[in-house]
Design a protein around this motif. Structure first.
Motif, mmCIF file in Angstrom:
data_model
loop_
_atom_site.group_PDB
_atom_site.id
_atom_site.type_symbol
_atom_site.label_atom_id
_atom_site.label_comp_id
_atom_site.label_asym_id
_atom_site.label_seq_id
_atom_site.Cartn_x
_atom_site.Cartn_y
_atom_site.Cartn_z
ATOM 1 N N UNK A 1 7.374 -8.710 -8.447
ATOM 2 C CA UNK A 1 6.756 -8.419 -9.741
ATOM 3 C C UNK A 1 5.263 -8.704 -9.814
ATOM 4 N N UNK A 2 4.615 -8.733 -8.668
ATOM 5 C CA UNK A 2 3.184 -9.054 -8.708
ATOM 6 C C UNK A 2 2.354 -7.801 -8.962
ATOM 7 N N UNK A 3 1.132 -8.065 -9.412
ATOM 8 C CA UNK A 3 0.208 -6.942 -9.619
ATOM 9 C C UNK A 3 -0.168 -6.341 -8.264
ATOM 10 N N UNK A 4 -0.604 -5.081 -8.285
ATOM 11 C CA UNK A 4 -1.002 -4.444 -7.031
ATOM 12 C C UNK A 4 -2.233 -5.155 -6.456
ATOM 13 N N UNK A 5 -2.279 -5.280 -5.135
ATOM 14 C CA UNK A 5 -3.456 -5.862 -4.480
ATOM 15 C C UNK A 5 -4.358 -4.721 -4.036
ATOM 16 N N UNK A 6 -5.406 -4.501 -4.823
ATOM 17 C CA UNK A 6 -6.321 -3.401 -4.482
ATOM 18 C C UNK A 6 -7.649 -4.008 -4.028
ATOM 19 N N UNK A 7 -8.034 -3.683 -2.810
ATOM 20 C CA UNK A 7 -9.245 -4.296 -2.258
ATOM 21 C C UNK A 7 -10.225 -3.211 -1.823
ATOM 22 N N UNK A 8 -11.476 -3.634 -1.657
ATOM 23 C CA UNK A 8 -12.484 -2.673 -1.210
ATOM 24 C C UNK A 8 -12.777 -2.931 0.258
ATOM 25 N N UNK A 9 -12.542 -1.918 1.086
ATOM 26 C CA UNK A 9 -12.777 -2.053 2.528
ATOM 27 C C UNK A 9 -13.668 -0.908 2.993
ATOM 28 N N UNK A 10 -14.491 -1.151 4.017
ATOM 29 C CA UNK A 10 -15.299 -0.044 4.533
ATOM 30 C C UNK A 10 -14.451 0.977 5.307
ATOM 31 N N UNK A 11 -14.608 2.230 4.943
ATOM 32 C CA UNK A 11 -13.982 3.306 5.716
ATOM 33 C C UNK A 11 -15.134 4.206 6.165
ATOM 34 N N UNK A 12 -15.342 4.284 7.463
ATOM 35 C CA UNK A 12 -16.498 4.998 8.034
ATOM 36 C C UNK A 12 -17.787 4.555 7.325
ATOM 37 N N UNK A 13 -17.909 3.248 7.117
ATOM 38 C CA UNK A 13 -19.121 2.686 6.531
ATOM 39 C C UNK A 13 -19.181 2.789 5.017
ATOM 40 N N UNK A 14 -18.213 3.465 4.384
ATOM 41 C CA UNK A 14 -18.274 3.648 2.932
ATOM 42 C C UNK A 14 -17.252 2.739 2.234
ATOM 43 N N UNK A 15 -17.694 1.889 1.284
ATOM 44 C CA UNK A 15 -16.743 1.011 0.591
ATOM 45 C C UNK A 15 -15.681 1.838 -0.131
ATOM 46 N N UNK A 16 -14.430 1.556 0.156
ATOM 47 C CA UNK A 16 -13.336 2.373 -0.379
ATOM 48 C C UNK A 16 -12.234 1.466 -0.927
ATOM 49 N N UNK A 17 -11.721 1.828 -2.100
ATOM 50 C CA UNK A 17 -10.636 1.025 -2.684
ATOM 51 C C UNK A 17 -9.303 1.407 -2.047
ATOM 52 N N UNK A 18 -8.586 0.376 -1.584
ATOM 53 C CA UNK A 18 -7.301 0.637 -0.917
ATOM 54 C C UNK A 18 -6.246 -0.304 -1.493
ATOM 55 N N UNK A 19 -5.080 0.235 -1.772
ATOM 56 C CA UNK A 19 -3.962 -0.593 -2.240
ATOM 57 C C UNK A 19 -3.247 -1.163 -1.006
ATOM 58 N N UNK A 20 -3.364 -2.471 -0.814
ATOM 59 C CA UNK A 20 -2.790 -3.087 0.393
ATOM 60 C C UNK A 20 -1.509 -3.856 0.059
ATOM 61 N N UNK A 21 -0.964 -3.650 -1.146
ATOM 62 C CA UNK A 21 0.169 -4.468 -1.603
ATOM 63 C C UNK A 21 1.347 -4.451 -0.626
ATOM 64 N N UNK A 22 1.677 -3.256 -0.156
ATOM 65 C CA UNK A 22 2.879 -3.135 0.677
ATOM 66 C C UNK A 22 2.730 -3.929 1.973
ATOM 67 N N UNK A 23 1.596 -3.739 2.639
ATOM 68 C CA UNK A 23 1.366 -4.428 3.912
ATOM 69 C C UNK A 23 1.269 -5.940 3.703
ATOM 70 N N UNK A 24 0.591 -6.323 2.591
ATOM 71 C CA UNK A 24 0.390 -7.754 2.334
ATOM 72 C C UNK A 24 1.717 -8.444 2.040
ATOM 73 N N UNK A 25 2.501 -7.806 1.216
ATOM 74 C CA UNK A 25 3.799 -8.405 0.870
ATOM 75 C C UNK A 25 4.670 -8.545 2.122
ATOM 76 N N UNK A 26 4.692 -7.494 2.938
ATOM 77 C CA UNK A 26 5.510 -7.549 4.163
ATOM 78 C C UNK A 26 5.031 -8.690 5.060
ATOM 79 N N UNK A 27 3.708 -8.831 5.190
ATOM 80 C CA UNK A 27 3.182 -9.887 6.063
ATOM 81 C C UNK A 27 3.512 -11.268 5.491
#
Ligand SMILES: Nc1ncnc2c1ncn2[C@@H]1O[C@H](COP(=O)(O)OP(=O)(O)OP(=O)(O)O)[C@@H](O)[C@H]1O
Ligand SMILES: [Mg+2]
Length: 369
Positions: free
Chosen positions: A232-258
């Protein structure tokens, strides 16, 4: 010539070292040591060795050693962690400097002896404990090495009917408290923890977000900010560089699994451990499970462990009040509760003999010269 004694409690962690002194001072430093890479770096930094947060800021100019990374020295033999003999020497040197630096930050009295209790993984071998004692030799006049979860329980006066789980960076240590120092065979050390979560998160991200750039250090920071194991946690949305451009990515699934990756091993270890006790005591242990260590802050971990223990009669899981200092303040409390003669005896024994006599398995007591 009555020199004041300084009592110190230390949690010499894989990730951070916290120290609490009877003089009221306490501090926490990263368990890392940085050496300038060359003359230029040495001139720029103006010192031969760097400690503290500055290590991360100046890391490109430094050779950084985390002496206990992956349980090295403290729990697993160097070769098994994949470090060479030369690196082991360097790690031991780093450990020695780290202990000295950490204690110095609490400004102990200049002339008096320093007596200390240091936490070690529950199932650290005699050899591992010797490494810790060696690291402490120059700084302490007498030292006692005890299981990390035991220091947490001692600090909180939970000496019986409690099951302590210390979720550190390198190891997860589980220790049942039943009114006396628990036997070695009743304790469990799992070679997983915060570091392995970071590595798993990093691996899952590399697999699924192939273009996003993420270092292990960034993985750790994201975990510390958003880490969760429940549904029931909020989505974990972080800003990561993609090809040098800051991009918002939802990492909830990977983070929860880890983050969840450590849970099955914890539950299996608890199951194995409590089955050794009689049924009445099993339920009193399970109704007082205490989580400590940095990993205890993972959101929802208490509830997930409770859930997983339902088939075993249910459990009540709580947290320590202060995951950074619970171990060090417990170790300090223990150091201060030993009679002064006891400490003097350890210090004197140390001076008498340099032999590596076998220590009692439960509370290995040694000293520093
Ligand atoms: N808010 C948080 N949520 C999840 N994990 C966290 C949080 N804060 C710290 N951690 C993690 O806890 C770990 C550090 O815990 P701790 O300081 O208890 O370890 P340690 O004592 O240095 O290691 P060990 O006991 O294994 O030697 C790191 O992996 C860190 O990323
Ligand atoms: Mg720890």
């Amino acid at each position: 010539m009555n020199h004041p004694i300084t009592y110190v409690g230390m949690d010499l962690g894989t990730f951070k070292t916290s120290v609490a002194s009877a003089n009221g001072k306490r501090s926490v430093v990263p368990s890392a040591v940085g050496w300038p890479k060359d003359h230029v770096a040495r001139a720029m930094l103006g010192r031969d060795v760097i400690f503290g947060e500055e290590i991360w800021k100046q890391r490109l100019a430094l050779d950084v050693v985390r002496p206990f990374r992956r349980g090295a020295l403290k729990y697993i033999a160097g070769a098994d962690v994949g470090i060479t003999d030369d690196e082991i020497v360097k790690h031991k040197e780093a450990a020695r400097l780290l202990v000295k630096h950490a204690v110095s930050t609490t400004e102990p009295a200049a002339d008096g002896p320093i007596y200390g209790v240091i936490g070690a993984p529950s199932r650290a071998t005699i050899l591992n404990k010797e490494v810790i004692i060696d690291a402490a030799r120059e700084t302490f006049d007498a030292v006692m090495v005890v299981a990390e979860p035991f220091t947490i329980a001692y600090g909180m006066n939970r000496l019986s009917n409690t099951l302590v789980i210390d979720i550190g960076a390198g190891t997860i240590d589980i220790c049942p408290m039943y009114g006396t120092y628990p036997k070695d065979e009743d304790q469990i050390t799992l070679p997983i923890g915060g570091d392995s979560i970071d590595e798993e998160f990093h691996r899952l991200m590399k697999q699924s977000e192939t273009r996003a750039q993420l270092s292990l250090n960034m993985a750790r920071e994201i975990k510390e900010k958003f880490g969760f194991v429940g549904d029931n946690e909020e989505a974990a949305i972080v800003t990561l560089p993609v090809a040098g451009k800051p991009t918002q990515i939802d990492v909830s699934k990977q983070l929860k699994a880890a983050c969840r990756s450590i849970v099955p091993a914890i539950v299996e270890a608890l199951r194995e451990l409590i089955s050794k006790f009689d049924p009445e005591f099993q339920s009193s242990l399970l109704s007082n499970v205490l989580l400590g260590g940095g990993g205890s802050q993972l959101k929802g971990l208490d509830r997930l462990i409770e859930e997983a223990l339902k088939p075993y009669g249910g459990a009540n899981v709580t947290h320590v009040y202060d995951s950074v200092f619970a171990g060090a303040t417990g170790a300090l409390k223990m150091a201060m509760s030993m009679p002064a003669e006891y400490w003097q005896q350890i210090a004197a024994q140390a001076q008498d003999s340099d032999e590596d006599e076998e220590q009692p398995a439960s509370v290995p007591l040694r000293r520093a010269a």
